[in-house]
Design a protein around this motif. Sequence first.
Motif, short mmCIF file in Angstrom:
data_model
loop_
_atom_site.label_atom_id
_atom_site.label_comp_id
_atom_site.label_asym_id
_atom_site.label_seq_id
_atom_site.Cartn_x
_atom_site.Cartn_y
_atom_site.Cartn_z
N VAL A 36 0.84 -1.21 0.00
CA VAL A 36 0.00 0.00 0.00
C VAL A 36 0.87 1.26 0.00
O VAL A 36 0.56 2.24 -0.68
CB VAL A 36 -0.95 -0.01 1.22
CG1 VAL A 36 -1.66 1.34 1.37
CG2 VAL A 36 -1.97 -1.13 1.09
N THR A 37 1.97 1.22 0.74
CA THR A 37 2.86 2.39 0.82
C THR A 37 3.50 2.70 -0.53
O THR A 37 3.64 3.86 -0.91
CB THR A 37 3.94 2.16 1.90
OG1 THR A 37 3.29 1.93 3.16
CG2 THR A 37 4.87 3.36 2.02
N VAL A 38 3.86 1.66 -1.27
CA VAL A 38 4.40 1.86 -2.62
C VAL A 38 3.31 2.43 -3.53
O VAL A 38 3.56 3.35 -4.33
CB VAL A 38 4.97 0.55 -3.18
CG1 VAL A 38 5.33 0.70 -4.66
CG2 VAL A 38 6.21 0.12 -2.39
N CYS A 39 2.10 1.92 -3.42
CA CYS A 39 0.98 2.44 -4.22
C CYS A 39 0.73 3.91 -3.92
O CYS A 39 0.33 4.68 -4.80
CB CYS A 39 -0.30 1.64 -3.95
SG CYS A 39 -0.33 -0.01 -4.69
N MET A 40 0.98 4.32 -2.68
CA MET A 40 0.76 5.71 -2.27
C MET A 40 1.53 6.70 -3.12
O MET A 40 1.10 7.85 -3.31
CB MET A 40 1.22 5.89 -0.81
CG MET A 40 0.13 5.74 0.22
SD MET A 40 -1.09 7.05 0.16
CE MET A 40 -0.04 8.46 0.46
N GLU A 41 2.66 6.28 -3.66
CA GLU A 41 3.48 7.19 -4.46
C GLU A 41 2.74 7.64 -5.73
O GLU A 41 3.08 8.66 -6.33
CB GLU A 41 4.81 6.52 -4.86
CG GLU A 41 5.70 6.18 -3.67
CD GLU A 41 6.09 7.41 -2.86
OE1 GLU A 41 6.43 8.45 -3.47
OE2 GLU A 41 6.04 7.35 -1.61
N ASN A 42 1.72 6.88 -6.14
CA ASN A 42 0.95 7.21 -7.34
C ASN A 42 -0.27 8.09 -7.03
O ASN A 42 -1.02 8.43 -7.94
CB ASN A 42 0.48 5.93 -8.03
CG ASN A 42 1.65 5.06 -8.47
OD1 ASN A 42 2.49 5.51 -9.24
ND2 ASN A 42 1.72 3.85 -7.96
N LEU A 43 -0.46 8.41 -5.76
CA LEU A 43 -1.60 9.23 -5.36
C LEU A 43 -1.29 10.70 -5.61
O LEU A 43 -0.29 11.23 -5.14
CB LEU A 43 -1.91 9.00 -3.88
CG LEU A 43 -3.25 9.51 -3.36
CD1 LEU A 43 -4.40 8.83 -4.08
CD2 LEU A 43 -3.36 9.27 -1.87
N LYS A 44 -2.13 11.34 -6.39
CA LYS A 44 -1.91 12.74 -6.78
C LYS A 44 -3.06 13.60 -6.28
O LYS A 44 -4.15 13.11 -5.98
CB LYS A 44 -1.82 12.89 -8.30
CG LYS A 44 -0.91 11.87 -9.00
CD LYS A 44 0.55 12.05 -8.61
CE LYS A 44 1.41 11.02 -9.36
NZ LYS A 44 2.81 11.06 -8.89
N ILE A 45 -2.81 14.91 -6.21
CA ILE A 45 -3.86 15.84 -5.82
C ILE A 45 -4.03 16.89 -6.90
O ILE A 45 -3.04 17.42 -7.43
CB ILE A 45 -3.56 16.47 -4.44
CG1 ILE A 45 -4.78 17.22 -3.93
CG2 ILE A 45 -2.34 17.37 -4.47
CD1 ILE A 45 -4.82 17.36 -2.43
N ASP A 46 -5.26 17.15 -7.25
CA ASP A 46 -5.60 18.19 -8.22
C ASP A 46 -5.71 19.50 -7.44
O ASP A 46 -6.71 19.74 -6.75
CB ASP A 46 -6.93 17.84 -8.90
CG ASP A 46 -7.32 18.84 -9.98
OD1 ASP A 46 -6.96 20.03 -9.84
OD2 ASP A 46 -8.01 18.44 -10.93
N ASN A 47 -4.67 20.33 -7.52
CA ASN A 47 -4.62 21.54 -6.71
C ASN A 47 -5.72 22.54 -7.08
O ASN A 47 -6.20 23.28 -6.21
CB ASN A 47 -3.24 22.19 -6.82
CG ASN A 47 -2.21 21.43 -6.02
OD1 ASN A 47 -2.38 21.20 -4.83
ND2 ASN A 47 -1.12 21.03 -6.66
#
Length: 392
Positions: free
Chosen positions: A143-154
């Motif tokens: 899950v922590t590795v997958c977290m790196e792909n989590l982005k935010i639309d500012n």
Amino acid sequence: MLVYNNNLLDNRLNSIIRDFGLNYNYKSDLLYIIYHLRTYPFKNREFSSEDFIPIKLDYLRNLITYNKTKYFLDLLVKEEVLVCDNKYEVGVKSKGYKIADKYKKQKFYLEEMENKALSSKIEKVLKLIKDEVIQRNDSYSYVTVCMENLKIDNVKANKILNSKKILKGTKDSMKTMLDRFDDKFATVDNTGNRLHNNLTNIATILRKALNYNGKTLVQCDLKNSQPLLFRVYLNKYPHIPKEELDKYLDVVCNIGFYEFFAKKMGVKLNDKNRTEFKKKVFGGVLFDKNRRNLSKYEKVFKQEFPIIFYCMRDMKKENHADIPINLQKLESHFIFHCIDVLRDKYKNIELLTIHDSICTVEGKEQLIYDVMIEEFQKMFNILPKIKIEKFA
């Protein structure tokens, strides 16, 4: 790395450096202490920006100048940049600190830390903390590795931030969440074995601005997870009548635990009062110490589930904190067991967690749903309710 500053604070820190004859490089240490206090509530949602933040000296010493850490803290308190609660218990509680109101109320901005050597040291230490989770080579690390792909639309996030839905006094803390969202962190707590990261700790309303490499996120949420898992916990009490256990399970899975109690107490639930009502019903009844004089919530619970009520009080005799901790452990065990099943079954599947829910990209939610249903039944012989919800 980036640290927080504001014009009033900058002038004060420059004066302190000059008045106490400090090396100018130490200004970066002082600013990191401010940064740590300002961002800590994002890493640990038990605290708000109004709380005293506990500082463990050994932890801070690993980040900034080792032999100056206590001196810097004391100096910032003495010069009224920080306020200290002066409450300390060996092995129980560290002293708490917060930024003085006159500085906290100013408009903060992010700037590069000027001491590059210190900046590099801090970044390495923080990376090591996250790497400890990644190197576990288990479902937590996946899950922590997958977290790196989590982005935010500012753009979307700032639109939410400036909407009327944001409660007064919370905008500043939410802005901090956005500022540091791309600085990914991950820790596993030693109490409930929960994984904490940028997703678990961001405000719920801001999740609508998140995506997984541009893909819409969907979560499969274990409904009424704590009341449901408490039913599992009750298996250690074989004398509870089956009728009462069945009634409790029907309330949790079909009627809705909080909706049931709201109706019994004549309360109309809405977005504004639901969270507080949940705390008073389940938190107040199950997680608080035993009281001689029962609250109105306890009286209703006792009336509806009398044997369960007395079993619950029996559980809390020695330490009332044991129940929530054990329920969190049970929750984490189930969720990360499902992560293991999913990653074995579907290679490279996108998986994230928010304590009692599993998130994935749109189009794969049914895979998550089916596994959660199947594994809960296998593990506990109970058919749970799973709610599927899009972030966007």
